[in-house]
Every structure is written in structure tokens, then in C-alpha cells.
Design a protein around this motif. Sequence first.
Motif, PDB file in Angstrom:
ATOM      1  N   SER A  15      23.676   2.237  -2.632  1.00 21.07           N
ATOM      2  CA  SER A  15      24.536   1.552  -2.003  1.00 21.07           C
ATOM      3  C   SER A  15      25.950   1.179  -2.502  1.00 21.07           C
ATOM      4  CB  SER A  15      24.122   0.203  -1.718  1.00 21.07           C
ATOM      5  OG  SER A  15      22.855   0.235  -0.878  1.00 21.07           O
ATOM      6  N   ALA A  16      26.945   0.844  -1.969  1.00 21.23           N
ATOM      7  CA  ALA A  16      28.076   0.541  -2.457  1.00 21.23           C
ATOM      8  C   ALA A  16      28.265  -0.750  -3.322  1.00 21.23           C
ATOM      9  CB  ALA A  16      29.167   0.375  -1.197  1.00 21.23           C
ATOM     10  N   PRO A  17      28.823  -0.731  -4.455  1.00 24.33           N
ATOM     11  CA  PRO A  17      28.951  -2.108  -5.226  1.00 24.33           C
ATOM     12  C   PRO A  17      29.220  -3.438  -4.185  1.00 24.33           C
ATOM     13  CG  PRO A  17      30.405  -0.433  -6.116  1.00 24.33           C
ATOM     14  CD  PRO A  17      29.890   0.369  -4.741  1.00 24.33           C
ATOM     15  N   GLY A  18      28.156  -4.302  -4.312  1.00 26.35           N
ATOM     16  CA  GLY A  18      28.306  -5.643  -3.740  1.00 26.35           C
ATOM     17  C   GLY A  18      27.588  -5.734  -2.708  1.00 26.35           C
ATOM     18  N   MET A  19      27.012  -4.523  -1.990  1.00 25.36           N
ATOM     19  CA  MET A  19      26.354  -4.451  -0.683  1.00 25.36           C
ATOM     20  C   MET A  19      24.790  -4.816  -0.991  1.00 25.36           C
ATOM     21  SD  MET A  19      28.170  -3.900   1.714  1.00 25.36           S
ATOM     22  CE  MET A  19      26.818  -3.015   2.876  1.00 25.36           C
ATOM     23  N   PRO A  20      24.144  -5.551  -0.373  1.00 23.04           N
ATOM     24  CA  PRO A  20      22.616  -5.911  -0.455  1.00 23.04           C
ATOM     25  C   PRO A  20      21.972  -4.510  -0.070  1.00 23.04           C
ATOM     26  CG  PRO A  20      23.423  -6.951   1.589  1.00 23.04           C
ATOM     27  CD  PRO A  20      24.760  -6.322   0.808  1.00 23.04           C
ATOM     28  N   ASN A  21      20.645  -4.451  -0.804  1.00 22.24           N
ATOM     29  CA  ASN A  21      20.009  -3.359  -0.677  1.00 22.24           C
ATOM     30  C   ASN A  21      19.371  -3.015   0.678  1.00 22.24           C
ATOM     31  OD1 ASN A  21      17.522  -4.721  -0.512  1.00 22.24           O
ATOM     32  ND2 ASN A  21      17.726  -5.070  -3.004  1.00 22.24           N
ATOM     33  N   SER A  22      19.550  -3.986   1.340  1.00 21.36           N
ATOM     34  CA  SER A  22      18.885  -3.695   2.773  1.00 21.36           C
ATOM     35  C   SER A  22      20.012  -3.363   3.871  1.00 21.36           C
ATOM     36  CB  SER A  22      18.137  -4.906   3.440  1.00 21.36           C
ATOM     37  OG  SER A  22      18.895  -6.132   3.449  1.00 21.36           O
ATOM     38  N   ALA A  23      21.144  -3.279   3.687  1.00 13.27           N
ATOM     39  CA  ALA A  23      22.251  -3.259   4.518  1.00 13.27           C
ATOM     40  C   ALA A  23      22.937  -1.791   4.508  1.00 13.27           C
ATOM     41  CB  ALA A  23      23.468  -4.172   4.010  1.00 13.27           C
ATOM     42  N   ILE A  78       0.842  -1.160   0.107  1.00 15.21           N
ATOM     43  CA  ILE A  78      -0.017   0.003   0.094  1.00 15.21           C
ATOM     44  C   ILE A  78       0.706   1.088  -0.118  1.00 15.21           C
ATOM     45  CG2 ILE A  78      -1.660   1.234   1.474  1.00 15.21           C
ATOM     46  CD1 ILE A  78      -2.852  -1.334   2.320  1.00 15.21           C
ATOM     47  N   GLY A  79       2.061   1.204   0.770  1.00 16.72           N
ATOM     48  CA  GLY A  79       2.821   2.300   0.783  1.00 16.72           C
ATOM     49  C   GLY A  79       3.507   2.584  -0.618  1.00 16.72           C
ATOM     50  N   PHE A  80       3.888   1.349  -1.318  1.00 21.22           N
ATOM     51  CA  PHE A  80       4.446   1.641  -2.480  1.00 21.22           C
ATOM     52  C   PHE A  80       3.333   2.367  -3.644  1.00 21.22           C
ATOM     53  CE2 PHE A  80       7.326  -2.252  -2.352  1.00 21.22           C
ATOM     54  CZ  PHE A  80       8.202  -1.311  -1.532  1.00 21.22           C
ATOM     55  N   VAL A  81       2.034   2.000  -3.457  1.00 24.24           N
ATOM     56  CA  VAL A  81       1.192   2.541  -4.551  1.00 24.24           C
ATOM     57  C   VAL A  81       0.862   4.013  -3.928  1.00 24.24           C
ATOM     58  CG1 VAL A  81      -1.390   2.485  -4.684  1.00 24.24           C
ATOM     59  CG2 VAL A  81      -0.133   0.487  -4.549  1.00 24.24           C
ATOM     60  N   TRP A 132      12.716  11.104 -13.076  1.00 23.06           N
ATOM     61  CA  TRP A 132      13.882  10.134 -12.544  1.00 23.06           C
ATOM     62  C   TRP A 132      13.652   9.441 -11.202  1.00 23.06           C
ATOM     63  CZ3 TRP A 132      17.984   7.645 -14.030  1.00 23.06           C
ATOM     64  CH2 TRP A 132      18.792   7.515 -13.044  1.00 23.06           C
ATOM     65  N   LEU A 133      12.923  10.442 -10.294  1.00 24.51           N
ATOM     66  CA  LEU A 133      12.566   9.989  -8.941  1.00 24.51           C
ATOM     67  C   LEU A 133      11.623   8.528  -9.035  1.00 24.51           C
ATOM     68  CD1 LEU A 133      12.161  12.996  -6.598  1.00 24.51           C
ATOM     69  CD2 LEU A 133      14.032  11.075  -6.542  1.00 24.51           C
ATOM     70  N   THR A 134      10.611   8.908  -9.834  1.00 24.39           N
ATOM     71  CA  THR A 134       9.780   7.772 -10.175  1.00 24.39           C
ATOM     72  C   THR A 134      10.413   6.399 -10.709  1.00 24.39           C
ATOM     73  OG1 THR A 134       8.016   9.101 -10.762  1.00 24.39           O
ATOM     74  CG2 THR A 134       7.617   7.020 -11.312  1.00 24.39           C
ATOM     75  N   PHE A 135      11.389   6.588 -11.642  1.00 24.35           N
ATOM     76  CA  PHE A 135      12.116   5.605 -12.210  1.00 24.35           C
ATOM     77  C   PHE A 135      13.085   4.808 -11.200  1.00 24.35           C
ATOM     78  CE2 PHE A 135      16.428   4.190 -14.108  1.00 24.35           C
ATOM     79  CZ  PHE A 135      15.983   3.082 -14.945  1.00 24.35           C
ATOM     80  N   GLY A 136      13.588   5.465 -10.335  1.00 22.66           N
ATOM     81  CA  GLY A 136      14.594   5.034  -9.439  1.00 22.66           C
ATOM     82  C   GLY A 136      13.806   4.306  -8.339  1.00 22.66           C
ATOM     83  N   PHE A 137      12.575   4.874  -7.696  1.00 19.96           N
ATOM     84  CA  PHE A 137      11.994   4.035  -6.892  1.00 19.96           C
ATOM     85  C   PHE A 137      11.331   2.815  -7.607  1.00 19.96           C
ATOM     86  CE2 PHE A 137       7.709   3.443  -5.081  1.00 19.96           C
ATOM     87  CZ  PHE A 137       8.199   3.355  -3.653  1.00 19.96           C
ATOM     88  N   THR A 138      10.771   2.701  -8.882  1.00 19.13           N
ATOM     89  CA  THR A 138      10.691   1.513  -9.552  1.00 19.13           C
ATOM     90  C   THR A 138      11.738   0.553  -9.433  1.00 19.13           C
ATOM     91  OG1 THR A 138       9.093   2.643 -10.991  1.00 19.13           O
ATOM     92  CG2 THR A 138       9.693   0.594 -11.577  1.00 19.13           C
ATOM     93  N   ILE A 139      12.964   0.884  -9.515  1.00 16.44           N
ATOM     94  CA  ILE A 139      14.064   0.049  -9.633  1.00 16.44           C
ATOM     95  C   ILE A 139      14.341  -0.550  -8.108  1.00 16.44           C
ATOM     96  CG2 ILE A 139      16.611  -0.318  -9.869  1.00 16.44           C
ATOM     97  CD1 ILE A 139      15.081  -0.282 -12.246  1.00 16.44           C
ATOM     98  N   GLU A 140      14.161   0.490  -7.155  1.00 18.03           N
ATOM     99  CA  GLU A 140      14.134  -0.273  -5.594  1.00 18.03           C
ATOM    100  C   GLU A 140      13.125  -1.137  -5.272  1.00 18.03           C
ATOM    101  OE1 GLU A 140      16.545   0.628  -3.766  1.00 18.03           O
ATOM    102  OE2 GLU A 140      17.541   2.045  -5.160  1.00 18.03           O
ATOM    103  N   VAL A 141      11.990  -0.945  -5.932  1.00 23.43           N
ATOM    104  CA  VAL A 141      10.712  -1.942  -5.601  1.00 23.43           C
ATOM    105  C   VAL A 141      10.880  -3.166  -6.162  1.00 23.43           C
ATOM    106  CG1 VAL A 141       8.406  -2.175  -6.067  1.00 23.43           C
ATOM    107  CG2 VAL A 141       8.982  -0.036  -5.213  1.00 23.43           C
ATOM    108  N   ILE A 142      11.669  -3.262  -7.384  1.00 19.55           N
ATOM    109  CA  ILE A 142      11.719  -4.352  -7.942  1.00 19.55           C
ATOM    110  C   ILE A 142      12.892  -5.281  -7.450  1.00 19.55           C
ATOM    111  CG2 ILE A 142      12.715  -5.491 -10.052  1.00 19.55           C
ATOM    112  CD1 ILE A 142      11.374  -3.125 -11.541  1.00 19.55           C
ATOM    113  N   ASN A 143      14.004  -4.632  -6.579  1.00 17.51           N
ATOM    114  CA  ASN A 143      14.959  -5.243  -6.274  1.00 17.51           C
ATOM    115  C   ASN A 143      14.998  -5.472  -4.743  1.00 17.51           C
ATOM    116  OD1 ASN A 143      16.418  -5.283  -8.645  1.00 17.51           O
ATOM    117  ND2 ASN A 143      17.254  -3.407  -8.303  1.00 17.51           N
ATOM    118  N   GLN A 144      14.072  -4.758  -4.106  1.00 22.69           N
ATOM    119  CA  GLN A 144      13.596  -4.753  -2.587  1.00 22.69           C
ATOM    120  C   GLN A 144      13.645  -6.415  -2.298  1.00 22.69           C
ATOM    121  OE1 GLN A 144      10.795  -5.393  -0.393  1.00 22.69           O
ATOM    122  NE2 GLN A 144       9.630  -6.024  -2.393  1.00 22.69           N
ATOM    123  N   GLY A 145      14.194  -6.931  -1.021  1.00 28.47           N
ATOM    124  CA  GLY A 145      14.182  -8.007  -0.618  1.00 28.47           C
ATOM    125  C   GLY A 145      15.218  -8.972  -1.388  1.00 28.47           C
TER     126      GLY A 145
END
Length: 506
Positions: free
Chosen positions: A178-186, A26-29, A157-170
Motif C-alpha cells: 500500500s501507499a505510505p499512510g494508507m491503512p492495509n484494508s484500503a 483457518i485460512g491463515f493456517v 520471502w513470501l512467508t515472511f511478507g504474509f506473516t507481516i500482513e497477518v500481524i498488521n491486519q485489522g
Amino acid sequence: PFGLWFAYAAAIMEYKRWFEAETQAIGFVLVYCAYAIHIVYTVQLLRLCAPSEEAPAIAESPGASWWPGEWRLPSAFQHAICLLAPPKELAPGVTDIAGELRAEQSGGPQVAGNQSTESTASEKRADVHRALGKQGESPAWFGVKVGLISLLIAWIWLTFGFTIEVINQGTTHPALLSAPGMPNSARDPRYRPAKIGKHEPTEVGTGGVAAGPAKGVHMGALHRRLSDAAAPDAASAVMRRDIANKLRGLMPHLQQMSRFGPIEAATSSLPPAPAASEVQWPAMFEPQLLACGTESQAALALSRHGRGALVSTPAMGVESFVLQGVAGHGPIVAASWDTQGLLLVTATGALLECAGAVPPAGRWACKPSSGMKLPIASSGKPFAGSVAVSRAAGELRVAVMFPGEESVTIFSRTSSDWLPSGEVRAPSSAAAAAAFSASGSELLLAAADGSVVELQMANGRRAELAAANAGHAGHGWAGACRLPSGELVRLAAATEASSVAKLILG
């Protein structure tokens, strides 16, 4: 203005105390709704502020919205335009006294009635257009247009970046920031403050009791006894942690006693410890490392300086070999054997690859891997702790137990750099040797007493695979690994001149 309320509701859901997947969706929407409102609002502003190609109908009546057709002004604001200018032509019987005076002073012909010279009209037109742009538009429109277009690009650009974050979350895919090689939750380790130290039990990211964000908050209002309890010393904290671990192990037994009464003492004893297998090691060979294969029931025993032996189980046949190109990179501290070949880590942090299977000629060529060295050697001194390496599932990972520490630091390899990707607290006694399983999802920790603990990398759960084995005097436990059949293999390295290294199956 409605975008602010959507963002406010999304922020409340993002920072709620307990995580729920439905609330996150719901927050993503709501975030997408806020972005869409800002994009539509910016496009509408761009449309309203744009100069009109057509001027409104010419009207000479007082209070009517009019401007010359050559002027390109936004028609959406025509009701707010107040144009103070002389009429285009004089009405019958009206005299332009100011124009006559200017003409008289300049020595030109007088202007009276409807008579006006062509030069005066052209001068007025030129004066007006000097204040406008080259296309007959207001100079302010250029600044407004650049600002609105930049704002529109930023929201897209913010919408596009947020879409990438939603796709890669979890997932383990790194985030855009994030730094290269770091998981997106760290958290990025490059901007994380230094740790407090091993003597204070510290939850990752909080700073602990002595250096956390709550240090010094309302300390003056605490009672003396409460203030003493609020900042315990390291010894009492460690003691409480040990007591909590012991009570956690007693909880299942206490629950059983509450339901079925006292537990009777078991009459059967634990199975005896497995006996050591007789291995005919090559002359002058001192194995210190152990690596199990992923396809065959065999294990590799390696010395620190490049000699090795292939041991076939359960017949215990031995084939000796030499690792070429290893000696110049320091003593070997970790080894992993998979279908691609042998992977080595040296005490200087170098990563070496020995491709293929064990050659029949007895010489296995190894070469350094490209990229930076593993950051384990300090002040030019060789590393003295324990290391495990794995490249399962295409991911290169290293587990490091630094000397004196009770935690395992996990490093992940990016294109060329090593970055810390996590930290797991290990049992206090498991500091002798470490090895990854074939899948890379478990870490085997061999203790100094011979016991082996399996640590799940995903959730940190521990399981004891082998009990302590104290029947090998003159030996030190140097490693453990698991064969494809699931059988455990342990290496007891010789610590005395009269002792010989042993392999224990099971």
C-alpha cells in the motif's frame, strides 16, 4: 502437489461471502501449510539434484550403474543414467580395432590387447572433463542450483511478507504493497479510477449503477420496464435516498405503535434555544473560526488573517493576541488547539504550528510545518470550503468538505505527504463549518441553520448535538467546538455591518 490443495482451500475461505474471524484464522493456517510444503519440496529437490561426492562401486557387469569416480553426478538418479562408453581396460583376448586404426592413422604406436599408451588415456580424460565443470560436475547443475536457490528464497520471502500482513491486519498500519499512510484494508488511491461525481449515489469502490462492473451485462435480455428501472436517473436516486433516510427515522416509532398502540402527542415542548453570551470583542476584530481548549474552559476565536481572542467561559473574559508568520500563507480556514499549541491550516494548503500556550505579550509565533501542502487549492485559487484539523493520538488528520460536495474527505499525513484515508457522507445541510473533537474520533459539523451534528469517524453514526437556532438575524454560523466539560460552544459571525459576532454556549 499437495501445496496446491491447501492454497485452493485457503482461497475459498478468503473469498467467501460473509466474514468470520474463525474462518480467517483457518485460512491463515492453510496458507502457512502451503508455504511450508513448497519450501520443503524445494529443499528436497535441491538435495536430490546435488552432485554426489562419492561415486557408486565400480561394476563392469552389464546393466550396472557405474561412472568414473572423477565424475560428480547426482547419485539419486543413478538408476536413470545410461552411460555408453568403452571399457576402462580390455579383457584378455579382446582387440581394440578402432583404437588400432586411430593409432595407425596418427602415426603412433598400435594398441593391442591390454596395451594402451599413457597419452591416449590422458587425452580421453581431458576430453571428458572439458564437458564438465571446474569441480568435475555437470554444467547443467549450475543452472539448476541457481534456479532452486532462487525459488527457495522467494518462498521464504513470501512467508515472511504474509506473516507481516497477518500481524498488521485489522490495524491502521500500512500494508507492504500500500501507499505510505494508507491503512492495509484500503485501496491505493494512486491506482483507483476517478469518481463518477456527486450527482450519482455511488458506493465507494463499486463505480455505481451507471459505471459499475455490471454495466452492459445482459442488458439486451431485460424487459423494457426492467431496463428502465435498472438505470435510474440521478434525481430519482437522490429522491429514493431521502425517502429511505426518513423511513429509517420512523422505524422506531412504527415499532412502538405496533406494540403499544398510537403514540399520544407530547404536551411538553422542546427546551428554548440558548441565548447568546455578551462578549466584548477587540476593536476591528471579526472572528470567523473557533477552537476549544483541551485543558481549560476557554475558547479561541480567530479571524481569517491572523488576529485572535482568548475567551474564558463562563465569565467571557477576552484577551487579544496576534499570530505572527501567518499572513504570508493565505487566509486561515481551520484551527485546532491542544496541549502542544495551536495548529492552523490556510486556504493555500499550508500547515502552521504555533507552539506553547497563548503568550502574555499578545504575539504568538507560528511557523510552517515541514512537508507537502494539503492538496485543497486548485488552479492557484484559495480554498473556499470547510476544513477541520486534528493531531490527537499522534496522528495528523484533516477533514475537508469541498464546495458543493455532500461528503467529507479524510486526509492523513505521512512523513511528508498527504494521502486520502477515507470518505464519509455528511448531512446535506452540514456544510458551514467542521471541527474535530479533542480525541479526534468525532467530527462536529455545524450547519447553516445553527444545528450541530456529531459524526463518529469509526462507524459513520450521527448524533444531533444542537437544534437549529434561527434567532440571530444578520449572522452566519461559522463554527462549533466542545469544551473539556462537554459543553458546546457555537460562533455566530457577523454578516452585516451593524451586527457583532456572538458566542452561544450550549
